[in-house]
Structure formats: C-alpha cells, structure tokens
Design a protein around this motif. Structure first.
Motif, short mmCIF file in Angstrom:
data_model
loop_
_atom_site.label_atom_id
_atom_site.label_comp_id
_atom_site.label_asym_id
_atom_site.label_seq_id
_atom_site.Cartn_x
_atom_site.Cartn_y
_atom_site.Cartn_z
N GLY A 220 37.07 47.38 41.96
CA GLY A 220 36.29 46.18 43.09
C GLY A 220 35.00 46.03 42.53
O GLY A 220 34.32 44.98 42.71
N ILE B 185 34.81 43.58 39.95
CA ILE B 185 35.02 42.45 40.57
C ILE B 185 33.59 41.80 41.40
O ILE B 185 33.30 40.37 41.02
N LEU B 186 32.95 42.32 42.12
CA LEU B 186 31.94 41.95 42.32
C LEU B 186 30.86 41.67 41.74
O LEU B 186 29.89 40.83 41.73
N ALA C 185 33.25 36.37 45.83
CA ALA C 185 33.35 37.75 46.26
C ALA C 185 32.21 38.45 46.72
O ALA C 185 32.19 39.11 47.83
N VAL D 102 36.82 36.60 51.57
CA VAL D 102 37.17 37.87 50.66
C VAL D 102 38.48 37.86 49.82
O VAL D 102 38.58 37.83 48.86
N VAL E 37 39.62 35.95 45.02
CA VAL E 37 40.11 36.50 43.79
C VAL E 37 41.64 36.27 43.70
O VAL E 37 42.11 35.77 44.75
N ASP F 254 43.98 41.28 42.31
CA ASP F 254 42.58 41.72 42.57
C ASP F 254 42.34 41.96 44.23
O ASP F 254 41.21 42.61 44.36
N ARG F 255 43.26 41.52 44.83
CA ARG F 255 42.84 41.55 46.18
C ARG F 255 42.76 42.95 46.77
O ARG F 255 41.96 43.01 47.60
N THR G 61 39.45 44.07 46.28
CA THR G 61 38.49 43.75 46.83
C THR G 61 38.38 43.93 48.24
O THR G 61 37.25 43.94 48.74
N SER H 52 35.50 45.71 50.19
CA SER H 52 34.84 44.98 51.36
C SER H 52 34.81 46.09 52.76
O SER H 52 33.85 46.02 53.34
#
Length: 224
Positions: free
Chosen positions: A39, A42-43, A49, A161, A165, A169-170, A173, A177
């Motif tokens: 995560g 990803i950010l 995202a 959100v 992605v 990757d959900r 993420t 979140s």
C-alpha cells in the motif's frame, strides 16, 4: 453484537456470487497476473490513489472531530440526554441514509463533483458550528450537514480508491485507505478535546475549515 452478527449473516447468505471470486473467474488465466504491491508503494507512485485516500481520511477526521465533541458541548449548554441522543441520531442518519443516492450521483455526475459537494456541505456545517454553536436547532442542522458531507465525500472517495489501481493492488490500497481513515479519525477525536477546552466548539468548527480547505484546494489543482 446481535446487529453485527445479523449483518455478517446477510453477507454470508446473500452475497452470491462472491464479488472477488466472480472477478477472479473472469480473468484470463493464461496470462500471469502481475505481483501485487504494498500500500505504501502504491501511494508513493500513484497520485490518484494518494488523492483518494487523503480525501477519505481528511473528511473522516473533520466529521469525527466535530461529532465527538458535540455531546460534550450540548451537555455543557444545558441540553438533556434526550436532546443529545436525538441530535446524534439525526447526525448518524445523515451519514448513512443517503449513501445510495451519493453513490448514484458519483456514477452519473462524477466522483470529483460529489467530493466537492461533500466538502461544500462540510464547510456549511462548520460555519454554522462556528457562528451558532449555542443554538440547539443550529447544532442539529450543522450535525446533519456534517453527516451528509461525510457521506458524499467518503462514498465518492472510496470509489476513486478502488478505481485508482489495478485489481491485484486493490486489497493493499483499500487496507491502507482504511488504516489512514481510522488513524485520521482517532487523531481528529483526540485533538478535538484539547481544542474544545481552549477555544470552545465555535473555535473547533472554524479550525476544522482548514482541513476542508486542504481537500478543496487539492481537488481544484487536480481538476486544473
């Protein structure tokens, strides 16, 4: 506990087919799926995202800060427990009653517009809290708008959100979140107490406008 168990039972019995299994069964199994990322990575690499997670977290912090101190403020100004309970009940109704409507609006009008609608309602709620904190009717209106603004912002932000992605990757993420949202809510509630003691509920309302301003400015820059 009974309500939580009933909700879990509804998902267990009624959520058929399972959305995750449905998505995975529709994937092309002949192509090797990309490895999921963490995560935090990803950010760092995904601006959309990052914006979506921040929108959800900051909107939640604003709501929690005002909501958590509202019963204290109302009791200090002579409100009975009946009035406090009724006011908070209306606030909770504002948080959830129109969630399907905001979801529909996010699909039709776009996520960003619904986020801005939510921030506008949060702003109006904070201004009312700032200028009319000693009025019980005004407090009720403020808290209802606070719940509605939270709902619009979180529903639209959560959709972003998920969409920001790839499928693999959900989970990461969504996890970061949720962590960010709950951490922001905890900080908002913890800081609201000392702020209430120092500057009162009106001051808390005016100070929270700064958090809304961050989301609005960030949204405007992304839109531009």
């Amino acid at each position: 506990m009974a309500a939580q168990l009933a909700a879990a039972l509804v998902y267990l019995v009624g959520l058929r087919p399972d959305p995750l299994l449905a998505v995975m069964s529709a994937r092309d199994t002949t192509v090797e799926a990309p490895r999921p990322r963490s995560g935090t990575l990803i950010l760092r690499s995904n601006a959309r995202a990052r914006y979506a997670v921040a929108t959800v977290a900051l909107s939640h912090a604003t709501m929690v800060a005002l909501m958590s101190m509202a019963p204290v403020h109302l009791r200090e100004h002579g409100a009975s427990l009946v009035i406090v309970g009724f006011t908070i009940s209306l606030h909770i109704a504002g948080m959830y009653a129109l969630s399907p409507t905001f979801g529909w609006l996010a699909d039709k009008a776009g996520r960003v517009r619904v986020v801005l609608l939510g921030q506008f309602m949060l702003l109006v709620a904070l201004i009312i809290a700032g200028v009319a904190a000693n009025s019980h009717p005004a407090m009720t209106i403020s808290l209802v708008l606070l719940g509605l603004g939270w709902s619009a912002s979180v529903v639209a932000g959560s959709a972003m959100v998920a969409e920001s992605v790839q499928i693999q990757d959900r989970p990461a993420t969504q996890g970061i979140s949720d962590l960010s949202m709950n951490t922001a809510g905890a900080l908002g509630g913890a800081l609201a107490g000392p702020i209430l003691a120092l500057v009162g509920y009106s001051g808390l309302g005016f100070l929270a406008i700064a958090v809304v301003a961050v989301v609005v400015i960030w949204t405007s820059l992304r839109t531009a």
